[in-house]
Design a protein around this motif. Sequence first.
Motif, PDB file in Angstrom:
ATOM      1  N   PRO A 136       0.826  -1.214   0.000  1.00  0.00           N
ATOM      2  CA  PRO A 136       0.000   0.000   0.000  1.00  0.00           C
ATOM      3  C   PRO A 136       0.861   1.265   0.000  1.00  0.00           C
ATOM      4  CG  PRO A 136      -0.781  -1.560   1.643  1.00  0.00           C
ATOM      5  CD  PRO A 136       0.536  -2.078   1.153  1.00  0.00           C
ATOM      6  N   THR A 137       0.333   2.338  -0.615  1.00  0.00           N
ATOM      7  CA  THR A 137       1.086   3.602  -0.682  1.00  0.00           C
ATOM      8  C   THR A 137       0.340   4.753  -0.013  1.00  0.00           C
ATOM      9  OG1 THR A 137       0.106   4.165  -2.829  1.00  0.00           O
ATOM     10  CG2 THR A 137       2.188   2.953  -2.864  1.00  0.00           C
ATOM     11  N   LEU A 138      -0.926   4.531   0.354  1.00  0.00           N
ATOM     12  CA  LEU A 138      -1.715   5.610   0.967  1.00  0.00           C
ATOM     13  C   LEU A 138      -2.540   5.033   2.110  1.00  0.00           C
ATOM     14  CD1 LEU A 138      -2.745   8.591   0.836  1.00  0.00           C
ATOM     15  CD2 LEU A 138      -4.568   7.773  -0.651  1.00  0.00           C
ATOM     16  N   GLY A 148      -4.010   4.124  -3.629  1.00  0.00           N
ATOM     17  CA  GLY A 148      -4.219   5.511  -4.040  1.00  0.00           C
ATOM     18  C   GLY A 148      -5.607   5.967  -3.629  1.00  0.00           C
ATOM     19  N   GLU A 149      -5.901   7.239  -3.915  1.00  0.00           N
ATOM     20  CA  GLU A 149      -7.172   7.825  -3.483  1.00  0.00           C
ATOM     21  C   GLU A 149      -8.368   7.117  -4.118  1.00  0.00           C
ATOM     22  OE1 GLU A 149      -7.252  12.055  -3.956  1.00  0.00           O
ATOM     23  OE2 GLU A 149      -5.522  12.373  -2.662  1.00  0.00           O
ATOM     24  N   GLN A 150      -8.259   6.801  -5.421  1.00  0.00           N
ATOM     25  CA  GLN A 150      -9.376   6.145  -6.093  1.00  0.00           C
ATOM     26  C   GLN A 150      -9.614   4.753  -5.512  1.00  0.00           C
ATOM     27  OE1 GLN A 150      -9.899   4.439 -10.364  1.00  0.00           O
ATOM     28  NE2 GLN A 150     -10.118   6.653 -10.587  1.00  0.00           N
ATOM     29  N   MET A 198       4.127  13.274   4.654  1.00  0.00           N
ATOM     30  CA  MET A 198       4.115  12.274   3.582  1.00  0.00           C
ATOM     31  C   MET A 198       2.733  11.707   3.281  1.00  0.00           C
ATOM     32  SD  MET A 198       7.054  11.793   2.170  1.00  0.00           S
ATOM     33  CE  MET A 198       6.933  10.154   1.467  1.00  0.00           C
ATOM     34  N   HIS A 199       1.701  12.209   3.942  1.00  0.00           N
ATOM     35  CA  HIS A 199       0.381  11.588   3.835  1.00  0.00           C
ATOM     36  C   HIS A 199      -0.113  11.471   2.388  1.00  0.00           C
ATOM     37  CE1 HIS A 199      -3.714  10.527   4.261  1.00  0.00           C
ATOM     38  NE2 HIS A 199      -4.189  11.735   4.067  1.00  0.00           N
ATOM     39  N   LYS A 200      -0.036  12.553   1.623  1.00  0.00           N
ATOM     40  CA  LYS A 200      -0.566  12.536   0.238  1.00  0.00           C
ATOM     41  C   LYS A 200       0.561  12.411  -0.799  1.00  0.00           C
ATOM     42  CE  LYS A 200      -5.036  13.053   0.951  1.00  0.00           C
ATOM     43  NZ  LYS A 200      -5.797  14.286   0.824  1.00  0.00           N
ATOM     44  N   TYR A 201       1.711  11.927  -0.374  1.00  0.00           N
ATOM     45  CA  TYR A 201       2.850  11.890  -1.308  1.00  0.00           C
ATOM     46  C   TYR A 201       2.577  11.008  -2.524  1.00  0.00           C
ATOM     47  CZ  TYR A 201       7.602  11.657  -3.108  1.00  0.00           C
ATOM     48  OH  TYR A 201       8.705  11.738  -3.927  1.00  0.00           O
ATOM     49  N   SER A 202       1.924   9.864  -2.320  1.00  0.00           N
ATOM     50  CA  SER A 202       1.681   8.953  -3.445  1.00  0.00           C
ATOM     51  C   SER A 202       0.851   9.640  -4.527  1.00  0.00           C
ATOM     52  CB  SER A 202       0.990   7.673  -2.976  1.00  0.00           C
ATOM     53  OG  SER A 202      -0.286   7.961  -2.456  1.00  0.00           O
ATOM     54  N   THR A 203      -0.155  10.415  -4.104  1.00  0.00           N
ATOM     55  CA  THR A 203      -1.013  11.130  -5.059  1.00  0.00           C
ATOM     56  C   THR A 203      -0.214  12.190  -5.800  1.00  0.00           C
ATOM     57  OG1 THR A 203      -2.870  10.779  -3.553  1.00  0.00           O
ATOM     58  CG2 THR A 203      -3.169  12.433  -5.275  1.00  0.00           C
ATOM     59  N   ASP A 204       0.581  12.948  -5.052  1.00  0.00           N
ATOM     60  CA  ASP A 204       1.347  14.045  -5.661  1.00  0.00           C
ATOM     61  C   ASP A 204       2.442  13.525  -6.588  1.00  0.00           C
ATOM     62  OD1 ASP A 204      -0.253  15.740  -4.233  1.00  0.00           O
ATOM     63  OD2 ASP A 204       1.166  16.036  -2.599  1.00  0.00           O
ATOM     64  N   LEU A 205       3.103  12.434  -6.191  1.00  0.00           N
ATOM     65  CA  LEU A 205       4.158  11.863  -7.045  1.00  0.00           C
ATOM     66  C   LEU A 205       3.554  11.331  -8.340  1.00  0.00           C
ATOM     67  CD1 LEU A 205       7.145  11.047  -7.402  1.00  0.00           C
ATOM     68  CD2 LEU A 205       6.578   8.858  -6.337  1.00  0.00           C
ATOM     69  N   ARG A 206       2.401  10.700  -8.226  1.00  0.00           N
ATOM     70  CA  ARG A 206       1.730  10.173  -9.418  1.00  0.00           C
ATOM     71  C   ARG A 206       1.378  11.317 -10.374  1.00  0.00           C
ATOM     72  NH1 ARG A 206      -2.912   5.946  -8.173  1.00  0.00           N
ATOM     73  NH2 ARG A 206      -1.120   4.825  -7.322  1.00  0.00           N
TER      74      ARG A 206
END
Length: 681
Positions: A395-397, A443-445, A641-649
């Motif tokens: 998991p990333t988020l 991810g968020e979705q 780092m909470h939303k990092y996966s979304t921002d990096l994507r």
Amino acid sequence: MQNIRNIAVLGHGKSGKTSIVEAMMYNAGAIKRLGTTAEGTTVSDYDSEEIKRQCSINTTIESINWKEFKYNVIDTPGFFDYAGDIKAGIRAADSALVVMSGRTGVRVGTKQTFEYAKNKGIPIMFFVNKLDDKHSSYEKTLEEMKEVFGKAVTPFVYPIQEDGEFKGFVDIIDMTARRYEGTERVDIPVPEGMEETVAPLREMIMEAIAGTDEELMVKYFNEEPFTFDEIKQAIRTGVKEGTIYPVYCGSGEQNIGIRSLMDSIGKYLPAPNEISETGRKADTAETVELVQSETETTAAVVFKTIADPFVGRMSIFRVYSGEIKADSTYYNANRGENERIGKVYTLCGKKQTEVKSVKAGDIGCVTKLEFTKTGDTLCDKNKNIILTGIEFPAPTLSMGVRPENKGDEEKVVGSMMKLMDEDPTFTVTNNAETKQTLINGQGEQHIDVIVSKLKNKYGVSVILEEPITAYRETITKSATVEGKHKKQSGGHGQYGHVKIEFAPGLTEEMMFEEKVFGGSVPRNFFPAVEKGLRESSEHGVLAGYPVVNLKCTLLDGSYHPVDSSEMAFRTAASLAYKEGMKQAGPVILEPIGYLKSYVPEDIMGDVIGDINKRRGRIMGMGESDKPGLNLVEAEVPVSEMHKYSTDLRAMSGGAGTFTFEFVRYERAPMDVSNKIIASSH
């Protein structure tokens, strides 16, 4: 087994994979009309979430008969949030059809799914879709494919354009044109003027064919023509060895080019027993190569689980040897348990067809297995083999979650457990320190889909919250204070008096020692003092977070022969703690993690800038072991780092990946500390 083909349909989201699968079913007579994702009427996107979002979320199996073949078409999602389902689909496949849009060309998801298939070692075929779109370009896409995937990319067809409209294609192998008028296909000679375009492409195919066999190479140099059987066999060899990636084109929605594609799948892609399959002995871990045959003893892998609120758990499996029979018992070598099998089915979307057995090379489904999870092997007990499972992405988020309605806690947990059975890339964890339940996804979705499924499938609503960061407190200097607890009421009173030095300690856990002289505090009260201090240190004086690196030394005190008790000394120690911590320079500590970001070189600057905004410290950068990606290493506060996966994507168009691990606590800057303290009151 020779006539079965298991094909994973892969590609970036919105490339039209599902429309191609729909057209294949229509051509095979499995459905009477073509459904569309826009109307939510396709066979493979039948889940309510897929219909709502107009994209594939789950891997589905569409079993169809085409001429003498049976195709198990494995339709996989295209978005990164569902990478687990993509990997599950590839696990069951013997070949991959990578789809891309002629309008958008090679995208991040195209590269990623291609790499998944390549790592599995299965043959790959390409389909350039949506050529009915006026903005599509076969030539440009082909050029891009060769640049990204190498010289094995071999066009087997070339589109026919008339007045800017896509009308069909030339089959370069047999040099016949297929022209479409609506849904009608007519075979015609190669249109005038196209010979010059396709001749060098045919020469390229012949050269690739010659490279598969020495005798064919001799014929090629002697300019002797190959027979059709030689061409077919050589292409099969080249495709299997990965020296030829055939490229087809057309339109899934218009059903143009799909029949030629279906013919080619049977002709050029391998049967199940042509792809090697290895496993290991469950008791010795010794590697064994599996003989894939219907006459061997049974070995099958469960590659997908569906949690159905009405039917229960559905396990979709691929048989590699022997057969899975209805009303039989098989051994789960991963769990060391026997599994009773009831009815056995084959699948076409959500439609289940009951069968007596599913034989080697084929795909089937059973319900209500007791022990078996995704990735497990079912086999005959004497075979005792474990086939390769599935490596799911971590998991990333993470998001905090709580029931919307009080009293739904157990129902929410039970429902989430069922969804975890279905989706191994989704996990639930309980943070004992923050008392927060976390759901962790891709991810968020992905997390949004989980929340929707909880509501629509299981009737429970949850509220998402930001994860609580587990801060710490400590002190920066020494302080010596007294704590006195004195209470007089009728009968025995309460009396405890201590003098304690508080100082920075060397270990995270609180250190306690005593240096009392002359019996001012009797020895039997020392444990009570220590207990009072340990209980108090669970909550700091600034924001209530646990205190670390604290050394407490009991120096002196006094007692009353009648009124002193363990409780009185615990209370006195607690009073001393509160005052001593205030005087000893208390500070907030924040958790720091080590970040490894794998990103394309052209966005390195953006990624570094983003890390700096997160108060990160760059520790290093350079090339990585991941093809086409550079590595940026940094230390970053966990709270940032909470939303990092979304921002990096977003920054990398989905190409970037990362790992992040907690390393230590360190002192938070004053402005950050003030915010933490303010939010705690």
